[in-house]
Design a protein around this motif. Structure first.
Motif, PDB file in Angstrom:
ATOM      1  N   MET A 199       0.845  -1.200   0.000  1.00 29.69           N
ATOM      2  CA  MET A 199       0.000   0.000   0.000  1.00 29.69           C
ATOM      3  C   MET A 199       0.873   1.240   0.000  1.00 29.69           C
ATOM      4  N   ILE A 200       0.365   2.301  -0.560  1.00 29.41           N
ATOM      5  CA  ILE A 200       1.134   3.545  -0.542  1.00 29.41           C
ATOM      6  C   ILE A 200       0.304   4.630   0.145  1.00 29.41           C
ATOM      7  N   ASP A 201      -0.727   5.139  -0.518  1.00 31.19           N
ATOM      8  CA  ASP A 201      -1.496   6.222   0.113  1.00 31.19           C
ATOM      9  C   ASP A 201      -2.549   5.684   1.088  1.00 31.19           C
ATOM     10  N   GLY A 202      -3.096   4.514   0.802  1.00 28.24           N
ATOM     11  CA  GLY A 202      -4.106   3.951   1.701  1.00 28.24           C
ATOM     12  C   GLY A 202      -5.462   4.614   1.580  1.00 28.24           C
ATOM     13  N   GLY A 204      -7.094   4.961  -1.713  1.00 29.63           N
ATOM     14  CA  GLY A 204      -7.741   4.652  -2.988  1.00 29.63           C
ATOM     15  C   GLY A 204      -7.238   5.437  -4.179  1.00 29.63           C
ATOM     16  N   MET A 205      -6.087   6.092  -4.066  1.00 25.51           N
ATOM     17  CA  MET A 205      -5.638   6.921  -5.188  1.00 25.51           C
ATOM     18  C   MET A 205      -4.498   6.339  -6.005  1.00 25.51           C
ATOM     19  N   CYS A 206      -3.605   5.579  -5.397  1.00 26.83           N
ATOM     20  CA  CYS A 206      -2.410   5.150  -6.141  1.00 26.83           C
ATOM     21  C   CYS A 206      -2.610   3.847  -6.904  1.00 26.83           C
ATOM     22  N   GLY A 207      -3.509   3.003  -6.463  1.00 28.48           N
ATOM     23  CA  GLY A 207      -3.741   1.723  -7.141  1.00 28.48           C
ATOM     24  C   GLY A 207      -2.732   0.651  -6.759  1.00 28.48           C
ATOM     25  N   GLY A 208      -1.806   0.992  -5.873  1.00 27.76           N
ATOM     26  CA  GLY A 208      -0.775   0.027  -5.486  1.00 27.76           C
ATOM     27  C   GLY A 208      -1.337  -1.226  -4.823  1.00 27.76           C
ATOM     28  N   CYS A 209      -2.467  -1.089  -4.181  1.00 26.82           N
ATOM     29  CA  CYS A 209      -3.006  -2.206  -3.392  1.00 26.82           C
ATOM     30  C   CYS A 209      -4.033  -3.023  -4.162  1.00 26.82           C
ATOM     31  N   PHE A 219      -9.554  -2.165  -4.656  1.00 25.11           N
ATOM     32  CA  PHE A 219      -8.456  -1.574  -3.904  1.00 25.11           C
ATOM     33  C   PHE A 219      -8.614  -2.006  -2.449  1.00 25.11           C
ATOM     34  N   CYS A 221      -7.304  -1.052   0.168  1.00 26.13           N
ATOM     35  CA  CYS A 221      -7.314  -0.014   1.200  1.00 26.13           C
ATOM     36  C   CYS A 221      -8.676   0.645   1.383  1.00 26.13           C
TER      37      CYS A 221
HETATM   38 FE1  FES Z   1      -3.151   3.362  -2.901  1.00 25.35          FE
HETATM   39 FE2  FES Z   1      -4.827   1.555  -2.012  1.00 25.35          FE
HETATM   40  S1  FES Z   1      -2.884   2.030  -1.247  1.00 25.35           S
HETATM   41  S2  FES Z   1      -5.031   2.822  -3.736  1.00 25.35           S
END
Ligand code: FES
Length: 257
Positions: A199-202, A204-209, A219, A221
């Motif tokens: 996770m990065i931002d947590g 819902g914006m980065c899509g990492g999760c 997502f 997060c």
């Molecule tokens: Fe970035 Fe979920 S941690 S969208």
């Protein structure tokens, strides 16, 4: 570790998580809320030292500060009033499982738990679960505590004995959750799992999760971290989780110098 975080402690619910940044240059580490005390305004986190940031965190002393403690994030768990629920925890997965099972017990649902770990020292919260669980089963890889074997061996035993569970909540390593689901699916026992991807931002914006659940991108997060285990693409999750292993290692070695 108990963190004084009044805003988080006031609002958090079982199943939610926080993102901690130990220092200003630190990575953002998502950790589930293991417990909270609304009066003391504290949140309890349980973590295992696996990389640079968790190592740094482990060096904090009582009264020290961390840079950020963001939360509560994610959706609270949806807890159903069932006939009997079984919790299955692997390693630090016992931490997020604990508030969920405790809340179910408070709702009057009989709960059992299987706690697994590599060896006795990796089995956590046993006494805490004993306070409200009807049965606490332990499984360790080396047999140093409880059954020698995996949590799935105990799960299969319980099902073979005819114990009826109408829901399983499994939280732990992906491979453990995948194997639990393999069994519960055969017996048609609804199973919730909790995912902890990168996770990065947590928010819902980065899509990492992102994870695939029921063929759709979710997502973890904001849509999770709890999902219907029958629908999760565990193989994809496992592949994504190891994506930055080399960089993590480099960071640990480099910064350690
Ligand atoms: Fe970035 Fe979920 S941690 S969208």
């Amino acid at each position: 570790m108990e963190i004084h975080a009044p805003f988080v402690a006031r609002k958090c619910e079982p199943g939610q998580f926080i993102i901690i940044r130990v220092d200003e240059k630190g990575e953002r580490v998502p950790l589930t809320i293991a417990d909270y005390d609304r009066e003391k305004e504290t949140v309890t986190i349980i973590y295992q030292v696996v990389g640079y940031s968790t190592e740094l965190l482990s060096k904090k002393k009582e009264g020290d500060y961390v840079a950020d403690f963001v939360g509560p994030l994610g959706q609270p768990s949806i807890l159903h009033k069932r006939e009997r629920v079984l919790g299955v925890a692997g390693g630090v997965g016992a931490a997020p499982l604990y508030p969920q099972l405790r809340k179910l017990a408070e709702m009057g649902v009989p709960v059992d738990v299987i706690i697994g770990g590599k060896s006795a020292e990796f089995v956590i919260l046993k006494e805490k679960f004993e306070e409200f669980c009807e049965n606490v089963f332990i499984a360790t890889d080396d047999g140093s505590l409880g059954t020698k074997g995996f949590v799935t061996n105990v799960l299969e035993d319980q099902i073979a004995k005819g114990v009826k569970y109408d829901e399983v909540i499994a939280i732990g390593p992906l491979i453990m959750m995948k194997n639990v689901v393999k069994i519960t699916k055969q017996h048609d026992i609804p199973t919730m799992v909790s995912l902890n991807p990168i996770m990065i931002d947590g928010t819902g914006m980065c899509g990492g999760c992102r994870v695939t659940v029921g063929g759709e991108t979710k997502f973890a997060c904001v849509d999770g971290p709890d999902f219907d285990g029958f629908q999760v693409d565990f193989d994809e999750c496992m592949k994504r989780q190891t994506m930055f292993r080399e960089e993590e290692h480099e960071c640990k070695i480099g910064r350690g110098k």
